[in-house]
Scaffold this motif. Structure first.
Motif, PDB file in Angstrom:
ATOM      1  N   GLY A 103      11.050  12.151   9.181  1.00  0.00           N
ATOM      2  CA  GLY A 103      12.386  11.571   9.656  1.00  0.00           C
ATOM      3  C   GLY A 103      11.996  10.386  10.600  1.00  0.00           C
ATOM      4  O   GLY A 103      11.084  10.357  11.526  1.00  0.00           O
ATOM      5  N   MET A 104      13.023   9.516  10.390  1.00  0.00           N
ATOM      6  CA  MET A 104      13.049   8.238  11.029  1.00  0.00           C
ATOM      7  C   MET A 104      14.377   8.018  11.887  1.00  0.00           C
ATOM      8  O   MET A 104      15.296   8.012  10.984  1.00  0.00           O
ATOM      9  CB  MET A 104      12.522   7.155  10.799  1.00  0.00           C
ATOM     10  CG  MET A 104      12.615   5.649  11.660  1.00  0.00           C
ATOM     11  SD  MET A 104      12.245   4.256  10.549  1.00  0.00           S
ATOM     12  CE  MET A 104      10.875   4.735   9.640  1.00  0.00           C
ATOM     13  N   MET A 105      14.735   7.960  12.992  1.00  0.00           N
ATOM     14  CA  MET A 105      16.212   7.548  13.878  1.00  0.00           C
ATOM     15  C   MET A 105      16.184   6.176  14.245  1.00  0.00           C
ATOM     16  O   MET A 105      14.957   5.989  15.146  1.00  0.00           O
ATOM     17  CB  MET A 105      16.765   8.788  14.681  1.00  0.00           C
ATOM     18  CG  MET A 105      17.944   8.161  15.146  1.00  0.00           C
ATOM     19  SD  MET A 105      18.593   9.715  16.435  1.00  0.00           S
ATOM     20  CE  MET A 105      18.877  10.963  15.198  1.00  0.00           C
ATOM     21  N   VAL A 106      16.872   5.416  13.584  1.00  0.00           N
ATOM     22  CA  VAL A 106      16.925   3.834  14.191  1.00  0.00           C
ATOM     23  C   VAL A 106      18.237   3.671  15.031  1.00  0.00           C
ATOM     24  O   VAL A 106      19.179   3.729  14.589  1.00  0.00           O
ATOM     25  CB  VAL A 106      17.006   2.992  12.970  1.00  0.00           C
ATOM     26  CG1 VAL A 106      16.762   1.466  13.750  1.00  0.00           C
ATOM     27  CG2 VAL A 106      15.611   3.151  12.168  1.00  0.00           C
ATOM     28  N   SER A 107      18.152   3.411  16.288  1.00  0.00           N
ATOM     29  CA  SER A 107      19.394   3.150  17.152  1.00  0.00           C
ATOM     30  C   SER A 107      19.236   1.822  17.817  1.00  0.00           C
ATOM     31  O   SER A 107      18.253   1.279  18.503  1.00  0.00           O
ATOM     32  CB  SER A 107      19.188   4.446  18.364  1.00  0.00           C
ATOM     33  OG  SER A 107      20.361   4.134  19.306  1.00  0.00           O
ATOM     34  N   ALA A 108      20.205   1.006  17.499  1.00  0.00           N
ATOM     35  CA  ALA A 108      20.280  -0.308  17.960  1.00  0.00           C
ATOM     36  C   ALA A 108      20.256  -0.440  19.555  1.00  0.00           C
ATOM     37  O   ALA A 108      20.114  -1.207  20.185  1.00  0.00           O
ATOM     38  CB  ALA A 108      21.771  -1.145  17.227  1.00  0.00           C
ATOM     39  N   PRO A 133       7.339   1.133  12.148  1.00  0.00           N
ATOM     40  CA  PRO A 133       7.143   2.234  12.871  1.00  0.00           C
ATOM     41  C   PRO A 133       6.117   3.377  12.166  1.00  0.00           C
ATOM     42  O   PRO A 133       6.161   3.327  11.011  1.00  0.00           O
ATOM     43  CB  PRO A 133       8.546   2.883  12.910  1.00  0.00           C
ATOM     44  CG  PRO A 133       9.462   1.609  12.673  1.00  0.00           C
ATOM     45  CD  PRO A 133       8.852   0.692  11.654  1.00  0.00           C
ATOM     46  N   VAL A 134       5.547   3.999  12.976  1.00  0.00           N
ATOM     47  CA  VAL A 134       4.567   5.072  12.668  1.00  0.00           C
ATOM     48  C   VAL A 134       5.388   6.316  12.296  1.00  0.00           C
ATOM     49  O   VAL A 134       5.784   6.927  13.350  1.00  0.00           O
ATOM     50  CB  VAL A 134       3.413   5.044  13.441  1.00  0.00           C
ATOM     51  CG1 VAL A 134       2.498   6.240  12.765  1.00  0.00           C
ATOM     52  CG2 VAL A 134       2.670   3.770  13.509  1.00  0.00           C
ATOM     53  N   LEU A 135       5.438   6.951  11.261  1.00  0.00           N
ATOM     54  CA  LEU A 135       5.959   8.115  11.276  1.00  0.00           C
ATOM     55  C   LEU A 135       5.269   9.414  11.700  1.00  0.00           C
ATOM     56  O   LEU A 135       4.053   9.357  11.917  1.00  0.00           O
ATOM     57  CB  LEU A 135       6.178   8.432   9.557  1.00  0.00           C
ATOM     58  CG  LEU A 135       7.254   7.534   8.774  1.00  0.00           C
ATOM     59  CD1 LEU A 135       7.165   7.705   7.236  1.00  0.00           C
ATOM     60  CD2 LEU A 135       8.722   7.759   9.402  1.00  0.00           C
ATOM     61  N   PRO A 136       6.041  10.574  12.055  1.00  0.00           N
ATOM     62  CA  PRO A 136       5.078  11.622  12.606  1.00  0.00           C
ATOM     63  C   PRO A 136       4.108  12.309  11.798  1.00  0.00           C
ATOM     64  O   PRO A 136       4.338  12.125  10.424  1.00  0.00           O
ATOM     65  CB  PRO A 136       6.289  12.474  12.923  1.00  0.00           C
ATOM     66  CG  PRO A 136       7.332  12.297  11.835  1.00  0.00           C
ATOM     67  CD  PRO A 136       7.443  10.835  11.787  1.00  0.00           C
ATOM     68  N   PRO A 137       3.420  13.024  12.039  1.00  0.00           N
ATOM     69  CA  PRO A 137       2.438  13.579  11.219  1.00  0.00           C
ATOM     70  C   PRO A 137       2.756  14.641  10.392  1.00  0.00           C
ATOM     71  O   PRO A 137       3.953  15.145  10.798  1.00  0.00           O
ATOM     72  CB  PRO A 137       1.333  13.982  12.254  1.00  0.00           C
ATOM     73  CG  PRO A 137       1.796  14.379  13.482  1.00  0.00           C
ATOM     74  CD  PRO A 137       2.859  13.301  13.494  1.00  0.00           C
ATOM     75  N   ARG A 138       2.240  14.987   9.251  1.00  0.00           N
ATOM     76  CA  ARG A 138       2.903  16.012   8.389  1.00  0.00           C
ATOM     77  C   ARG A 138       2.883  17.316   8.904  1.00  0.00           C
ATOM     78  O   ARG A 138       2.119  17.621   9.847  1.00  0.00           O
ATOM     79  CB  ARG A 138       1.888  15.944   7.387  1.00  0.00           C
ATOM     80  CG  ARG A 138       2.082  14.761   6.121  1.00  0.00           C
ATOM     81  CD  ARG A 138       1.231  14.962   5.022  1.00  0.00           C
ATOM     82  NE  ARG A 138       1.245  13.509   4.202  1.00  0.00           N
ATOM     83  CZ  ARG A 138       1.920  13.392   3.300  1.00  0.00           C
ATOM     84  NH1 ARG A 138       2.951  13.993   3.105  1.00  0.00           N
ATOM     85  NH2 ARG A 138       1.787  12.077   2.725  1.00  0.00           N
ATOM     86  N   VAL A 184      18.960  18.616  10.040  1.00  0.00           N
ATOM     87  CA  VAL A 184      18.940  17.963   8.870  1.00  0.00           C
ATOM     88  C   VAL A 184      17.615  18.251   8.061  1.00  0.00           C
ATOM     89  O   VAL A 184      17.421  18.585   7.197  1.00  0.00           O
ATOM     90  CB  VAL A 184      19.523  16.947   8.821  1.00  0.00           C
ATOM     91  CG1 VAL A 184      19.515  16.042   7.124  1.00  0.00           C
ATOM     92  CG2 VAL A 184      21.082  16.753   9.039  1.00  0.00           C
ATOM     93  N   LEU A 185      16.572  17.540   9.025  1.00  0.00           N
ATOM     94  CA  LEU A 185      15.171  17.651   8.222  1.00  0.00           C
ATOM     95  C   LEU A 185      14.587  18.923   8.077  1.00  0.00           C
ATOM     96  O   LEU A 185      13.730  19.089   7.346  1.00  0.00           O
ATOM     97  CB  LEU A 185      14.338  16.738   9.317  1.00  0.00           C
ATOM     98  CG  LEU A 185      14.640  15.336   9.276  1.00  0.00           C
ATOM     99  CD1 LEU A 185      13.784  14.753  10.640  1.00  0.00           C
ATOM    100  CD2 LEU A 185      14.411  14.600   8.209  1.00  0.00           C
ATOM    101  N   CYS A 213      10.686   9.815   3.109  1.00  0.00           N
ATOM    102  CA  CYS A 213      11.185   9.326   4.281  1.00  0.00           C
ATOM    103  C   CYS A 213      12.598   9.577   4.371  1.00  0.00           C
ATOM    104  O   CYS A 213      13.332   8.906   3.485  1.00  0.00           O
ATOM    105  CB  CYS A 213      10.603   8.038   4.957  1.00  0.00           C
ATOM    106  SG  CYS A 213      11.369   7.232   6.524  1.00  0.00           S
ATOM    107  N   ALA A 214      13.095  10.001   5.230  1.00  0.00           N
ATOM    108  CA  ALA A 214      14.616  10.270   5.407  1.00  0.00           C
ATOM    109  C   ALA A 214      15.010   9.351   6.810  1.00  0.00           C
ATOM    110  O   ALA A 214      14.429   9.702   7.868  1.00  0.00           O
ATOM    111  CB  ALA A 214      15.201  11.530   5.484  1.00  0.00           C
ATOM    112  N   VAL A 215      15.907   8.510   6.747  1.00  0.00           N
ATOM    113  CA  VAL A 215      16.404   7.548   7.797  1.00  0.00           C
ATOM    114  C   VAL A 215      17.689   7.936   8.249  1.00  0.00           C
ATOM    115  O   VAL A 215      18.692   7.836   7.381  1.00  0.00           O
ATOM    116  CB  VAL A 215      16.062   6.089   7.603  1.00  0.00           C
ATOM    117  CG1 VAL A 215      16.411   5.247   8.819  1.00  0.00           C
ATOM    118  CG2 VAL A 215      14.599   5.929   7.171  1.00  0.00           C
ATOM    119  N   GLN A 216      17.986   8.077   9.798  1.00  0.00           N
ATOM    120  CA  GLN A 216      19.237   7.924  10.164  1.00  0.00           C
ATOM    121  C   GLN A 216      19.644   6.681  11.110  1.00  0.00           C
ATOM    122  O   GLN A 216      18.868   6.703  11.959  1.00  0.00           O
ATOM    123  CB  GLN A 216      19.728   9.167  10.978  1.00  0.00           C
ATOM    124  CG  GLN A 216      21.159   9.201  11.311  1.00  0.00           C
ATOM    125  CD  GLN A 216      21.572  10.651  12.245  1.00  0.00           C
ATOM    126  OE1 GLN A 216      21.447  10.447  13.420  1.00  0.00           O
ATOM    127  NE2 GLN A 216      21.637  11.613  11.437  1.00  0.00           N
TER     128      GLN A 216
END
Length: 203
Positions: free
Chosen positions: A160-165, A198-203, A150-151, A128-131
Motif C-alpha cells: 500500500g501507498m498513500m499519496v497526499s498533496a 518511495p520505498v514500499l513497506p516490507p512484505r 482496504v489493504l 501495489c495499490a495506491v490511494q
C-alpha cells in the motif's frame, strides 16, 4: 494546519533521534569491548572519540537529507499540483509511476472503488495499490485507517501507498507505521524532481 515542513516530518515518520542514539550506543559498546584491556583513561578516551565521530556522521547525513528535501520542494511547482482536481492528481501520480518503471499502471479511482485509485506493479513485479488525496488539509488518522482496512480485505496481496498533496498529521503517520508507505508533500517533490521513488513497506 501544519506547515509544509511539519507535514513533511509527519508524512513518513522519519524519527532520526532514536536511530542516532542506538548507533551511538552500538559504536560505544564496540569500542569499549575492544579497548577493555587498555588503561582506563585511554579506553574512555577512545569510546568518547568513537561516539562523537558516530554522532557527528549521522547528524551530517540527517542534515544533508533535509537539505535535499527542501531543495526538491523549492524546485517543484506546487501551484499547479494544488490546482488539480482529484482525478487529475490521480493521473499525475500514475504518470510518475510509469516514468519510474512501474508496469500495468491503471487508474481505477471512482465511486465505489474501495479506496484504491491506482493499481500497478513495481519494477520488481510486486503488486501495489495506491490511494491519492488531493485535499486542502493534511490527511487524518481516519483516512489512513480506512485504507489499511482496504489493504487487509479486498487487496491483501498488495503493498500500500498513500499519496497526499498536503501531507499527513503526525497521528496519521503513527497509524500507518509498518502498514503502508506515506508520500507527503516533501516526498512527492523528491519523487517528481529527483526521481526518489518511495520505498514500499516490507512484505
Amino acid at each position: 494546519m501544519a506547515t509544509a515542513r511539519g507535514r513533511r516530518s509527519a508524512s513518513v515518520n522519519r524519527g532520526y533521534g532514536p536511530w542516532v542514539a542506538a548507533a551511538v550506543v552500538v559504536v560505544g559498546v564496540g569500542v569499549w569491548n575492544w579497548a577493555g584491556e587498555l588503561a582506563p583513561a585511554v579506553a574512555t578516551g577512545l569510546v568518547l572519540a568513537a561516539v562523537t565521530v558516530g554522532a557527528a556522521t549521522l547528524w551530517a547525513r540527517h542534515r544533508l537529507t533535509r537539505w535535499r528535501s527542501q531543495r526538491a520542494v523549492e524546485r517543484t511547482d506546487f501551484r499547479r499540483i494544488d490546482a488539480m482536481t482529484g482525478v487529475e492528481f490521480e493521473h499525475f501520480v500514475a504518470d510518475l509511476m510509469r516514468r519510474d518503471g512501474f508496469s500495468g499502471v491503471v487508474v481505477v479511482g471512482r465511486a465505489g472503488d474501495g479506496g484504491v485509485d491506482i493499481r500497478a506493479r513495481t519494477p520488481g513485479g510486486r503488486r501495489c495499490a495506491v490511494q491519492c488525496k488531493r485535499l486542502k488539509r493534511a490527511a487524518q488518522p481516519k483516512d489512513v485507517r480506512e485504507f489499511i482496512g482496504v489493504l487487509a480485505t479486498t487487496h491483501r496481496d498488495y503493498a500500500g501507498m498513500m499519496v497526499s498533496a498536503n501531507g499527513f498529521t503526525s497521528r496519521a503517520a503513527e497509524e500507518a507505521a509498518g502498514y503502508l508507505t506515506l508520500v507527503g508533500r516533501a516526498e512527492l517533490a523528491e519523487w517528481k524532481t529527483d526521481h526518489r521513488v518511495p520505498v514500499l513497506p516490507p512484505r
